[in-house]
Design a protein around this motif. Structure first.
Motif, short mmCIF file in Angstrom:
data_model
loop_
_atom_site.label_atom_id
_atom_site.label_comp_id
_atom_site.label_asym_id
_atom_site.label_seq_id
_atom_site.Cartn_x
_atom_site.Cartn_y
_atom_site.Cartn_z
N SER A 119 -28.23 8.90 34.95
CA SER A 119 -28.14 8.11 36.18
C SER A 119 -27.54 8.97 37.28
O SER A 119 -26.64 9.77 37.05
CB SER A 119 -27.28 6.83 35.94
OG SER A 119 -27.21 6.08 37.14
N ARG A 120 -28.09 8.81 38.45
CA ARG A 120 -27.68 9.50 39.67
C ARG A 120 -28.15 10.93 39.75
O ARG A 120 -27.78 11.64 40.67
CB ARG A 120 -26.13 9.47 39.82
CG ARG A 120 -25.52 8.07 39.79
CD ARG A 120 -26.00 7.27 40.97
NE ARG A 120 -25.40 5.93 40.99
CZ ARG A 120 -25.68 5.02 41.85
NH1 ARG A 120 -26.61 5.25 42.78
NH2 ARG A 120 -25.04 3.80 41.82
N ASP A 121 -28.94 11.40 38.81
CA ASP A 121 -29.47 12.78 38.92
C ASP A 121 -30.51 12.84 40.03
O ASP A 121 -31.28 11.88 40.24
CB ASP A 121 -30.13 13.23 37.60
CG ASP A 121 -29.09 13.55 36.54
OD1 ASP A 121 -27.92 13.71 36.90
OD2 ASP A 121 -29.50 13.72 35.35
N LEU A 122 -30.50 13.96 40.70
CA LEU A 122 -31.49 14.19 41.74
C LEU A 122 -32.73 14.86 41.15
O LEU A 122 -32.63 15.88 40.46
CB LEU A 122 -30.90 15.06 42.85
CG LEU A 122 -29.71 14.45 43.62
CD1 LEU A 122 -29.18 15.45 44.63
CD2 LEU A 122 -30.10 13.15 44.32
N LEU A 123 -33.88 14.28 41.43
CA LEU A 123 -35.13 14.80 40.88
C LEU A 123 -36.12 15.06 42.01
O LEU A 123 -36.01 14.48 43.10
CB LEU A 123 -35.73 13.83 39.90
CG LEU A 123 -34.86 13.45 38.68
CD1 LEU A 123 -35.57 12.40 37.83
CD2 LEU A 123 -34.54 14.67 37.84
N ALA A 124 -37.10 15.92 41.74
CA ALA A 124 -38.20 16.20 42.67
C ALA A 124 -39.50 15.79 42.00
O ALA A 124 -39.80 16.22 40.89
CB ALA A 124 -38.26 17.67 43.04
N VAL A 125 -40.22 14.92 42.70
CA VAL A 125 -41.49 14.44 42.14
C VAL A 125 -42.64 15.17 42.88
O VAL A 125 -42.80 15.01 44.09
CB VAL A 125 -41.61 12.91 42.31
CG1 VAL A 125 -42.93 12.45 41.73
CG2 VAL A 125 -40.45 12.22 41.63
N ARG A 126 -43.43 15.97 42.14
CA ARG A 126 -44.58 16.72 42.71
C ARG A 126 -45.81 15.88 42.65
O ARG A 126 -46.27 15.48 41.58
CB ARG A 126 -44.79 18.02 41.91
CG ARG A 126 -45.98 18.83 42.39
CD ARG A 126 -45.69 19.45 43.74
NE ARG A 126 -46.68 20.45 44.08
CZ ARG A 126 -47.82 20.22 44.72
NH1 ARG A 126 -48.11 18.98 45.10
NH2 ARG A 126 -48.64 21.20 44.99
#
Length: 427
Positions: free
Chosen positions: A383-390
């Motif tokens: 929870s609260r992790d920053l992710l990048a969606v391609r």
């Protein structure tokens, strides 16, 4: 003793023949002189049959002798030789013929002289003085002709007159010498050597008229033969007549049957040469004219061909062929380009189908953490992790709110194939 015969008591043939044989046998061996008229050597027979002729009267007798006796004679026994034969008369009763059985044969007179000349010829021939490879070719037109002959002789007149009649400008250098007698050989040698040393002399003629064998003996002298053998200048022998054959004829480069014939051999006939030149000139003209006519005919035939009559026809025909070939090349090149375009489109479609971007364009996305790693499970994030969606056209930066674990079933797999709806649990 004489036989006693009568018409009432004649003697038989055998008795008469035997009586004649007895009378002939009592004659014993005799020496007989004559001339050999005929020699007959039969193959495979050890006896030689000859005819001995009386040189004065028209009388001859048959002579037989062993082949070994005839073969041992040096020089060989030839027809016409004068001989003395030691023989025993024999009468053959069966054939009724009389002959002489020779026991010894000797050359005499002219025959003995011929025998000496033959022995000399054999010795000189064995030394190689008469070898054909030593013969030299006479010059076609000599600048100077040497002549060895007797002064004011018929031989000199024949050579000079006939040679100048054939080639008027011929130059002669004459050296006189005795051609008969005891000094003849030495004088001929001296005259010949003097001409041989003269650089203006290109050929030497040794000439003499006819005569007996004794008269021609100087031209069979061994010293003369050896002098001619060591010559520098070609030599023509013109001794006697056609039937005469001194040893000089054998060592000379050329033998002339007579002095007149020698003149014909040493210089060409100017009239005949002029006729030959005229004939050759006419022949060359004819051949050259035929060659030119043939070449003109071939040139006319070549010029009459359509390609040479109108050279543009060949160019026009070839131009049409070139246009056809260019059209065919254009069509082939266009077809090749079309096929290449289709192949490129096909490969491009396949490459696009296999590209991840095509998958993203269908609604799929690739989730990456802050380190750039690909997230493949809910366990990889918190929870609260920053992710990048391609996605297909860029990236979406999101923060994890809540996670949900789904069972790995066929339905979930099918649902996973569907793009996520708008109600997904993410911020």
């Amino acid at each position: 003793m004489a036989l006693q015969t009568s018409p009432e008591q004649p003697a038989p043939v055998r008795q008469i023949a035997n009586a004649i044989a007895g009378w002939v046998d009592r004659l014993g061996a005799v020496w007989v002189s004559g001339q050999i008229a005929q020699v007959n050597r039969r193959p495979g027979v050890g006896t030689v049959f000859m005819t001995l002729r009386d040189p004065v009267a028209d009388i001859s007798v048959t002579v037989t002798c062993a082949r070994t006796l005839v073969d041992s004679m040096n020089p060989p026994l030839v027809e016409g030789a004068s001989v003395v034969v030691h023989a025993k008369p024999l009468y053959y009763a069966n054939r009724g013929s009389l002959s002489l059985s020779a026991r010894e044969i000797r050359m005499v007179g002219l025959g003995e002289l011929l025998a000496q000349l033959e022995r000399r010829r054999q010795l000189l021939a064995a030394e190689g003085l008469f070898a054909p490879e030593l013969k030299r070719t006479l010059p076609f037109l000599p600048t100077g002709v040497g002549l060895v002959t007797a002064p004011a002789s018929a031989a000199e007149r024949d050579v000079l007159e006939n040679a100048r009649r054939r080639w008027p400008s011929v130059a002669f250098v004459t050296a006189y010498a005795a051609v008969q007698g005891p000094r003849a050989a030495s004088e001929v040698i001296e005259a010949f050597q003097r001409l041989d040393r003269d650089p203006a002399v290109d050929v030497i003629v040794i000439a003499r008229g006819g005569g007996s064998i004794e008269d021609l003996l100087p031209f069979s002298d061994e010293a003369l033969i050896r002098a001619v053998h060591g010559r520098r200048t070609p030599v023509v022998s013109a001794i006697g007549h056609e039937q005469d054959s001194p040893l000089l004829d054998l060592v000379a480069d050329l033998r002339a049957s007579t002095p007149t014939d020698a003149a014909k051999l040493v210089v060409p006939d100017v009239a005949e040469e002029i006729r030959g030149v005229a004939w050759a000139r006419d022949r060359i003209r004819t051949v050259l004219r035929q060659l030119v006519d043939r070449e003109l005919s071939e040139l006319t035939a070549l010029r009459s061909r359509p390609v040479l009559a109108d050279p543009r026809s060949l160019v026009e025909g070839r131009a049409g062929e070139i246009e056809a070939m260019l059209d065919r090349a254009r069509r082939a090149f266009a077809h090749a380009l079309d096929r290449a375009h289709d192949d490129i489109a096909h490969h491009r479609a396949r490459a696009r189908a296999l590209s991840p971007l095509a998958t993203l364009q269908r609604g799929y996305a690739i989730v990456q953490d802050s380190q750039g790693g690909v997230v493949t499970s809910v366990d990889d994030v918190e929870s609260r992790d920053l992710l990048a969606v391609r996605v297909a056209d860029g990236r979406i930066h999101v923060s994890v709110g809540d996670t949900e674990t789904l069972p790995l079933t066929t339905e979930s797999d099918s649902a996973a194939d569907q793009p996520p709806d708008s109600g997904a649990h993410h911020d």
